[in-house]
Design an enzyme around this catalytic site. Structure first.
Site, PDB file in Angstrom:
ATOM      1  N   LYS A 110       0.831  -1.212   0.000  1.00  0.00           N
ATOM      2  CA  LYS A 110       0.000   0.000   0.000  1.00  0.00           C
ATOM      3  C   LYS A 110       0.858   1.252   0.000  1.00  0.00           C
ATOM      4  O   LYS A 110       0.504   2.257  -0.613  1.00  0.00           O
ATOM      5  CB  LYS A 110      -0.950   0.006   1.201  1.00  0.00           C
ATOM      6  N   LYS A 192      -3.225 -11.255  -7.353  1.00  0.00           N
ATOM      7  CA  LYS A 192      -4.552 -11.594  -6.800  1.00  0.00           C
ATOM      8  C   LYS A 192      -5.625 -10.632  -7.335  1.00  0.00           C
ATOM      9  O   LYS A 192      -5.323  -9.482  -7.662  1.00  0.00           O
ATOM     10  CB  LYS A 192      -4.519 -11.585  -5.268  1.00  0.00           C
ATOM     11  N   LYS A 195      -9.888  -5.284  -5.366  1.00  0.00           N
ATOM     12  CA  LYS A 195     -10.870  -4.203  -5.570  1.00  0.00           C
ATOM     13  C   LYS A 195     -10.236  -2.972  -6.186  1.00  0.00           C
ATOM     14  O   LYS A 195     -10.872  -2.214  -6.889  1.00  0.00           O
ATOM     15  CB  LYS A 195     -11.412  -3.741  -4.212  1.00  0.00           C
TER      16      LYS A 195
HETATM   17  P1  TYM Z   1     -10.753  -7.048   2.369  1.00  0.00           P
HETATM   18  O1  TYM Z   1     -11.892  -6.108   2.486  1.00  0.00           O
HETATM   19  O2  TYM Z   1      -9.616  -6.660   1.500  1.00  0.00           O
HETATM   20  O3  TYM Z   1     -11.252  -8.449   1.850  1.00  0.00           O
HETATM   21  C1  TYM Z   1     -12.319  -9.180   2.480  1.00  0.00           C
HETATM   22  C2  TYM Z   1     -12.028 -10.676   2.450  1.00  0.00           C
HETATM   23  O4  TYM Z   1     -11.849 -11.126   1.100  1.00  0.00           O
HETATM   24  C3  TYM Z   1     -10.628 -11.858   0.988  1.00  0.00           C
HETATM   25  N1  TYM Z   1     -10.081 -11.665  -0.376  1.00  0.00           N
HETATM   26  C4  TYM Z   1      -9.792 -12.665  -1.225  1.00  0.00           C
HETATM   27  N2  TYM Z   1      -9.932 -13.994  -1.125  1.00  0.00           N
HETATM   28  C5  TYM Z   1      -9.560 -14.733  -2.190  1.00  0.00           C
HETATM   29  N3  TYM Z   1      -9.071 -14.218  -3.347  1.00  0.00           N
HETATM   30  C6  TYM Z   1      -8.917 -12.877  -3.500  1.00  0.00           C
HETATM   31  N4  TYM Z   1      -8.448 -12.382  -4.637  1.00  0.00           N
HETATM   32  C7  TYM Z   1      -9.292 -12.041  -2.404  1.00  0.00           C
HETATM   33  N5  TYM Z   1      -9.282 -10.695  -2.207  1.00  0.00           N
HETATM   34  C8  TYM Z   1      -9.770 -10.483  -0.961  1.00  0.00           C
HETATM   35  C9  TYM Z   1      -9.728 -11.259   2.051  1.00  0.00           C
HETATM   36  O5  TYM Z   1      -8.690 -12.139   2.417  1.00  0.00           O
HETATM   37  C10 TYM Z   1     -10.703 -11.026   3.183  1.00  0.00           C
HETATM   38  O6  TYM Z   1     -10.891 -12.204   3.949  1.00  0.00           O
HETATM   39  N6  TYM Z   1      -8.157  -6.287   6.596  1.00  0.00           N
HETATM   40  C11 TYM Z   1      -9.325  -6.946   6.027  1.00  0.00           C
HETATM   41  C12 TYM Z   1     -10.618  -6.568   6.695  1.00  0.00           C
HETATM   42  C13 TYM Z   1     -10.631  -6.775   8.170  1.00  0.00           C
HETATM   43  C14 TYM Z   1     -10.691  -8.015   8.859  1.00  0.00           C
HETATM   44  C15 TYM Z   1     -10.736  -7.679  10.240  1.00  0.00           C
HETATM   45  C16 TYM Z   1     -10.694  -9.343   8.441  1.00  0.00           C
HETATM   46  C17 TYM Z   1     -10.643  -5.770   9.099  1.00  0.00           C
HETATM   47  N7  TYM Z   1     -10.696  -6.331  10.345  1.00  0.00           N
HETATM   48  C18 TYM Z   1     -10.771  -8.671  11.225  1.00  0.00           C
HETATM   49  C19 TYM Z   1     -10.742 -10.321   9.434  1.00  0.00           C
HETATM   50  C20 TYM Z   1     -10.784  -9.999  10.788  1.00  0.00           C
HETATM   51  C21 TYM Z   1      -9.446  -6.552   4.550  1.00  0.00           C
HETATM   52  O7  TYM Z   1      -8.988  -5.521   4.150  1.00  0.00           O
HETATM   53  O8  TYM Z   1     -10.202  -7.426   3.815  1.00  0.00           O
END
Ligand code: TYM
Length: 327
Positions: A110, A192, A195
């Site tokens: 990032k 990967k 978004k």
């Molecule tokens: P975020 O919003 O980026 O993504 C949400 C979930 O989607 C999964 N993910 C993927 N899985 C498979 N293939 C992909 N290409 C892919 N892109 C995203 C992510 O691994 C995630 O599980 N930091 C976290 C949000 C968060 C969180 C938490 C998660 C905040 N607090 C506490 C667990 C527990 C995030 O930015 O996810």
């Protein structure tokens, strides 16, 4: 098992989020004590438009309901509604070294991406994430592969707190799906699906049929003709096969057999049709929920109350262990 996971509100929910995380959440809620949250405070590490932000957050909340989270079976809430997240994150930041934070690959990525805005929140992001998780005495965290390093740090923080002040927290396990924990970009299959990437690299869960068909047709494939699962030699086709297998509930080898000897174009057409068929009901459900404002508000309220009482009880324990003067 007590389970918690979260998702940022920004950007469209794509099939990577769905297959790596939210589809699994919907399955876990039947068997476990589940908490799911919209991580709106995390999203502030990237600038947001204040006029749009609350709408984006509400929309993600509705999307989680549309993909199958059931408020009768789990608690769904908004991170910023529970002030204890930020409070506990501060305490955790005093137990976490700078070098541990600087080592995080997400921070490095990032920082490169938004090099003119490397704010402190980007660096301390994992202490807030640890607070999200540990506040509810969580035992399991279902996430995609990109979050595993943050979960390792969460366990380190739990250990550090417990050994410094006395046991309050569990050291939660990472729950990865067997297949789909890392869905790759359609445009660059070695990266990967994300978004923040270009339009054509991902497919939204609520996307229109025509657009899904177009994107699958254009998805990057590999040299050769064979439809075979081999992520090293054929990353593009392997990613599409993984997506096919997860949406069809067929194993990868069954899917390979089905398309043996067929052209890439035949496989792509079948995949696009499958996606349209499987995603259409979710899109309809989202549309329906958008018209049920009172119902959605009620679930928001209920989630907040239920999460709040648990968060407050844990924070009370934390304050006492640390020796903060009672108010
Ligand atoms: P975020 O919003 O980026 O993504 C949400 C979930 O989607 C999964 N993910 C993927 N899985 C498979 N293939 C992909 N290409 C892919 N892109 C995203 C992510 O691994 C995630 O599980 N930091 C976290 C949000 C968060 C969180 C938490 C998660 C905040 N607090 C506490 C667990 C527990 C995030 O930015 O996810």
């Amino acid at each position: 098992m007590r389970i918690l996971s979260g998702i940022q509100p920004t950007g469209e929910l794509h099939i990577g989020n769905y297959l790596g995380a939210t589809k699994n959440w919907a399955e876990l809620q039947a068997k476990h004590d589940c908490f799911f949250m919209i991580a709106d405070l995390h999203a502030l590490t990237t600038p947001q438009n204040p006029k749009e932000f609350s709408k984006t957050t509400l929309s993600k909340f509705i999307e989680l309901l549309a993909v199958g989270l059931n408020p009768e079976k789990c608690i769904i809430f908004i991170q910023s509604h529970i002030k204890e997240h930020a409070e506990l994150a501060w305490i955790f930041s005093t137990l976490t070294s700078l070098s541990e934070l600087e080592r995080m690959t997400q921070f490095k990525d990032k920082a490169k991406k938004q090099h003119t805005n490397i704010n402190a929140g980007l660096l301390t992001y994992p202490t807030l994430m640890a607070a999200d998780i540990l506040l509810y005495k969580t035992q399991g965290v279902p996430v995609g592969k990109d979050q595993t390093q943050h979960l390792e740090l969460t366990r380190t923080i739990a250990k550090k707190f417990n050994s410094t002040y006395g046991k309050v927290f569990w050291e939660p396990e990472t729950l990865l799906v067997k297949e789909g924990a890392k869905i790759m970009s359609l445009a660059q299959p070695l990266k990967k699906m994300s978004k923040s990437d270009t339009e054509e690299s991902s497919i939204g869960v609520f996307e229109e049929a025509q657009s899904i068909q177009k994107k699958i047709q254009r998805a990057v494939t590999d040299a050769g003709k064979e439809i075979k699962y081999d992520p090293t030699k054929k990353p593009g086709i392997s990613n599409l096969l993984t997506i096919y297998s997860l949406f069809s509930d067929e194993s990868l080898s069954q899917a390979e057999k089905r398309f043996k000897g067929k052209e890439y174009s035949v496989f792509k057409k079948a995949l696009a049709d499958l996606l349209v068929k499987k995603l259409e009901p979710l899109r309809k459900k989202k549309e329906k929920l958008e018209s049920r404002e009172l119902y959605v508000q009620e679930i928001l309220h209920q989630g907040r109350e239920r999460a709040q009482s648990i968060a407050a009880a844990t924070m009370e324990e934390v304050r006492e262990k640390i020796g903060l003067l009672k108010a």
